[in-house]
Write an enzyme that holds these catalytic residues in place. Sequence first.
Site, PDB file in Angstrom:
ATOM      1  CG  ASP A 134      -2.434   0.732   1.161  1.00 35.17           C
ATOM      2  OD1 ASP A 134      -2.424   1.161   0.021  1.00 35.17           O
ATOM      3  OD2 ASP A 134      -2.929   0.745   2.042  1.00 35.17           O
ATOM      4  CD  GLU A 167       0.918   4.416  -7.687  1.00 32.55           C
ATOM      5  OE1 GLU A 167      -0.101   4.343  -8.255  1.00 32.55           O
ATOM      6  OE2 GLU A 167       1.671   5.537  -7.538  1.00 32.55           O
ATOM      7  CD1 TRP A 168      -4.251   3.523  -2.965  1.00 33.05           C
ATOM      8  CD2 TRP A 168      -3.544   5.314  -2.376  1.00 33.05           C
ATOM      9  NE1 TRP A 168      -3.685   3.054  -1.719  1.00 33.05           N
ATOM     10  CE2 TRP A 168      -3.548   4.344  -1.310  1.00 33.05           C
ATOM     11  CE3 TRP A 168      -3.098   6.261  -1.834  1.00 33.05           C
ATOM     12  CZ2 TRP A 168      -2.951   4.503   0.036  1.00 33.05           C
ATOM     13  CZ3 TRP A 168      -2.703   6.869  -0.890  1.00 33.05           C
ATOM     14  CH2 TRP A 168      -2.494   5.861   0.184  1.00 33.05           C
ATOM     15  CG  ASP A 189      -9.195   3.187  -0.685  1.00 34.81           C
ATOM     16  OD1 ASP A 189      -8.199   2.923  -1.612  1.00 34.81           O
ATOM     17  OD2 ASP A 189      -9.124   2.940   0.591  1.00 34.81           O
TER      18      ASP A 189
HETATM   19  C1  GLA Z   1      -5.729   1.860   1.583  1.00 33.62           C
HETATM   20  C2  GLA Z   1      -6.221   1.024   0.468  1.00 33.62           C
HETATM   21  C3  GLA Z   1      -6.941  -0.026   0.841  1.00 33.62           C
HETATM   22  C4  GLA Z   1      -6.644  -0.775   2.323  1.00 33.62           C
HETATM   23  C5  GLA Z   1      -6.647   0.394   3.364  1.00 33.62           C
HETATM   24  C6  GLA Z   1      -6.141  -0.167   4.740  1.00 33.62           C
HETATM   25  O1  GLA Z   1      -6.731   2.784   1.751  1.00 33.62           O
HETATM   26  O2  GLA Z   1      -6.252   1.499  -0.692  1.00 33.62           O
HETATM   27  O3  GLA Z   1      -7.296  -0.804  -0.129  1.00 33.62           O
HETATM   28  O4  GLA Z   1      -5.630  -1.359   2.131  1.00 33.62           O
HETATM   29  O5  GLA Z   1      -5.471   1.261   3.105  1.00 33.62           O
HETATM   30  O6  GLA Z   1      -5.754   0.720   5.568  1.00 33.62           O
END
Ligand code: GLA
Length: 367
Positions: A134, A167-168, A189
């Site tokens: 993450d 890493e979004w 997310d």
């Molecule tokens: C981030 C990730 C999620 C999850 C949370 C856990 O938001 O994108 O998928 O893993 O952290 O804290």
Amino acid sequence: MGLGALSDGLAPTPPMGWNSWNRFGPFVSERLVLETADALIESGMQGLGYRYVVIDDAWHESVRDDNGDLTENRWAFPHGLRWLADQIHGRGLRFGLYTDAGTRTCQGYPGSLGHEASDAAKFARLGVDLMKVDWCHTAGLRGRTTYPTWTEAILATGRPMVLSISEWSRDRPWEWAGTVGHMWRTTPDIADTWESVVDIAERQVPLHAFAGPDHWNDPDMLEVGNGGMTEDEQRSHFFLWAMLAAPLMAGNDVRTMSDATRAILTAPEVIAIDQDPLGQQGRRIRRTASTDVWARMLADGSQAVLLLNRGGVRANVRVLWDDLDTFGPRMAHVRDAWERADVGPRDGWYDRTLAPHAAALLKVTPL
Ligand code: GLA
């Protein structure tokens, strides 16, 4: 493929499994994981390909041990993670575990920055088959220079592990992650809402060229069965993910899911589209203010087609064979992948009138 590439055949089709986060957040435990593993088997999900059981954030103690290792919370995991991994493997499933590339995880537990090699080695000793890495608390780092350290760390362990890059989409991972990891998040997310599903789908439109066997765009874990969407919306969410060749990580409580939830997550012909061996991600081929048509070439020469009504009123959605690449003939056979029923031969086009937020997933085969 460059040096240290993870294009090792571990993820020929998008990984499938269950992850604790969407439904349980930080409340993870040995009991939850074992009961979930059993439920994956009893529900038939394992047989359909859901094989990774992934413990997300907050499995840890809040400090490293005297050796500098991450340690499991013994209250939540009384027999330890190695024992749990053995239990999971003994059921024919695979074990996934979370860490963070920065100084702390998103829930504030110790991060792996500066510990990449030893943490990967620790994960390998635990019997981990998939590492989710993450991106919280990474000030000053860039994804494209940080994650290759993880590739090397995993290769150095000698244990095959799927690297799930989380890493979004901050550093446009589709540009660099193809040989660095097996899958990479392409969005912030997901939330358990229709708006989130539509927003995520929109962000995938330009990304289809970057995915393929062993390297997948990851539009995030499933919210099917978590209560925030209607049945039509959850079906559309699942159909979209299948069109996107997305990793299918169930994010619900599979121990207590309803028949309706189970029917969606175990729809065999929908899963078959997601898992098609050609690994070609779907493209959006038509868009109006309230409707979409997506198409995806399949290994057997047919195409998966998604008709989607994003809008709030009933809408008629049509696909023209002329809009499907590589389609010469006017006649094609149409099958409904959700209903598992043949529609029959159609000349030139097919249409469906769809309820608000509903979708139809079709397999179209030239005749
Ligand atoms: C981030 C990730 C999620 C999850 C949370 C856990 O938001 O994108 O998928 O893993 O952290 O804290």
